[in-house]
Design a protein around this motif. Structure first.
Motif, short mmCIF file in Angstrom:
data_model
loop_
_atom_site.label_atom_id
_atom_site.label_comp_id
_atom_site.label_asym_id
_atom_site.label_seq_id
_atom_site.Cartn_x
_atom_site.Cartn_y
_atom_site.Cartn_z
N GLY A 7 35.77 64.23 45.37
CA GLY A 7 36.64 63.94 44.34
C GLY A 7 38.21 64.45 44.26
O GLY A 7 38.94 63.97 44.01
N LEU A 30 42.61 56.70 42.76
CA LEU A 30 42.14 57.09 41.21
C LEU A 30 41.14 56.15 40.51
O LEU A 30 40.85 56.58 39.50
CB LEU A 30 43.52 57.30 40.41
CG LEU A 30 44.62 57.96 40.91
CD1 LEU A 30 45.69 58.42 39.77
CD2 LEU A 30 43.84 59.62 40.94
N THR A 31 41.00 54.98 40.91
CA THR A 31 39.84 54.15 40.35
C THR A 31 38.89 54.44 40.81
O THR A 31 37.56 53.86 40.35
CB THR A 31 40.20 52.68 40.49
OG1 THR A 31 40.40 52.28 41.79
CG2 THR A 31 41.53 52.07 39.66
N PRO A 33 35.45 56.38 41.24
CA PRO A 33 34.40 57.22 40.33
C PRO A 33 34.24 58.56 40.71
O PRO A 33 34.32 59.33 39.73
CB PRO A 33 32.96 56.61 40.58
CG PRO A 33 32.91 55.11 41.23
CD PRO A 33 34.51 55.28 42.02
N ASP A 34 34.22 59.07 41.78
CA ASP A 34 34.39 60.36 42.28
C ASP A 34 35.64 61.22 41.95
O ASP A 34 35.68 62.40 41.95
CB ASP A 34 33.81 60.77 43.63
CG ASP A 34 34.87 60.39 44.72
OD1 ASP A 34 35.80 59.60 44.34
OD2 ASP A 34 34.85 60.78 45.84
N GLN A 36 37.24 60.90 39.06
CA GLN A 36 37.43 61.13 37.46
C GLN A 36 37.34 62.59 37.00
O GLN A 36 38.13 63.12 36.46
CB GLN A 36 36.33 60.45 36.85
CG GLN A 36 36.69 58.83 36.77
CD GLN A 36 38.15 58.46 36.95
OE1 GLN A 36 38.87 58.70 35.96
NE2 GLN A 36 38.75 57.80 37.97
N LEU A 39 40.63 64.39 38.33
CA LEU A 39 41.64 63.85 37.57
C LEU A 39 41.50 64.37 36.25
O LEU A 39 42.86 64.93 35.71
CB LEU A 39 41.49 62.16 37.68
CG LEU A 39 42.82 61.60 37.05
CD1 LEU A 39 43.85 61.77 38.05
CD2 LEU A 39 42.48 59.93 36.97
N GLY A 40 40.58 64.65 35.57
CA GLY A 40 40.38 65.19 34.38
C GLY A 40 40.82 66.66 34.12
O GLY A 40 41.79 67.00 33.22
N ARG A 43 44.58 66.88 34.74
CA ARG A 43 45.14 66.26 33.24
C ARG A 43 45.37 67.20 32.38
O ARG A 43 46.26 67.57 31.85
CB ARG A 43 44.39 65.09 32.65
CG ARG A 43 45.02 64.49 31.52
CD ARG A 43 44.21 63.48 30.77
NE ARG A 43 44.01 62.28 31.33
CZ ARG A 43 42.90 61.84 31.98
NH1 ARG A 43 41.73 62.53 31.72
NH2 ARG A 43 42.91 60.68 32.56
#
Length: 176
Positions: A7, A30-31, A33-34, A36, A39-40, A43
């Motif tokens: 990810g 970015l779509t 699943p791994d 996310q 990405l969080g 963010r």
């Protein structure tokens, strides 16, 4: 949750694609699943790099060359016919990526480094990425949670059948 290496790699690749102006590739990465958890984390840790990723998804290609970086044109030959000539795109000048400041560029590289768990082996790379900023002093109140220490456990209970007195565990006092 924890970030899987796959990810982190996916989001790091998306950052590189964003710098290159490949918005469709950014969306695709970015779509997954791994991506996310990583990405969080991004963010929360680097809002400016997260913004670069969002912008890349909205502006997915150069409107003139469609990320081909060059324009093809036909130039007439003296003896007849045409020659195919490729010139840099007048809009993106061969770089359809966003126009990043030096600071934004450095932050994208730093985010990739953080995601991939890489370390800077040269002091000059570290200074270029963080401007020579000092390390943040840790907050003493956060050290217990960082190391997984239960601050309420203040009593040492040796393990009864252990060969040495260092075997045991810390427990919280009972309210009895």
């Amino acid at each position: 949750g924890s970030i899987e290496p796959s990810g982190a790699l996916t989001v790091a690749e998306a950052i590189g694609a964003a710098r290159a102006g490949e918005g469709r590739e950014v969306k695709e990465q970015l779509t997954k699943p791994d991506a996310q958890p990583a990405l969080g984390r991004l963010r929360n840790s680097s809002k400016s790099v997260f913004g670069v990723l969002e912008d890349a998804q909205r502006n997915s290609s150069c409107p003139i060359c469609r990320n081909r970086r060059t324009m093809k044109s036909l130039v007439p030959r003296e003896g007849g016919g045409n020659d195919e000539v490729h010139t840099l795109c007048p809009e993106c000048r061969g770089n359809p990526g966003p126009r990043l400041t030096v600071d934004q560029f450095a932050k994208t590289l730093d985010a990739e480094t953080m995601l991939l768990g890489a370390s800077h082996t040269q002091w000059s790379a570290q200074v270029w990425l963080d401007g020579g900023a000092p390390f943040a002093d840790p907050d003493p109140d956060d050290l217990a949670s960082l190391y997984g220490v239960d601050v309420g456990a203040r009593i040492w209970r040796p393990q009864p059948d252990a060969a040495d007195e260092l075997s045991g565990r810390w427990i919280a006092p009972s309210s009895d």
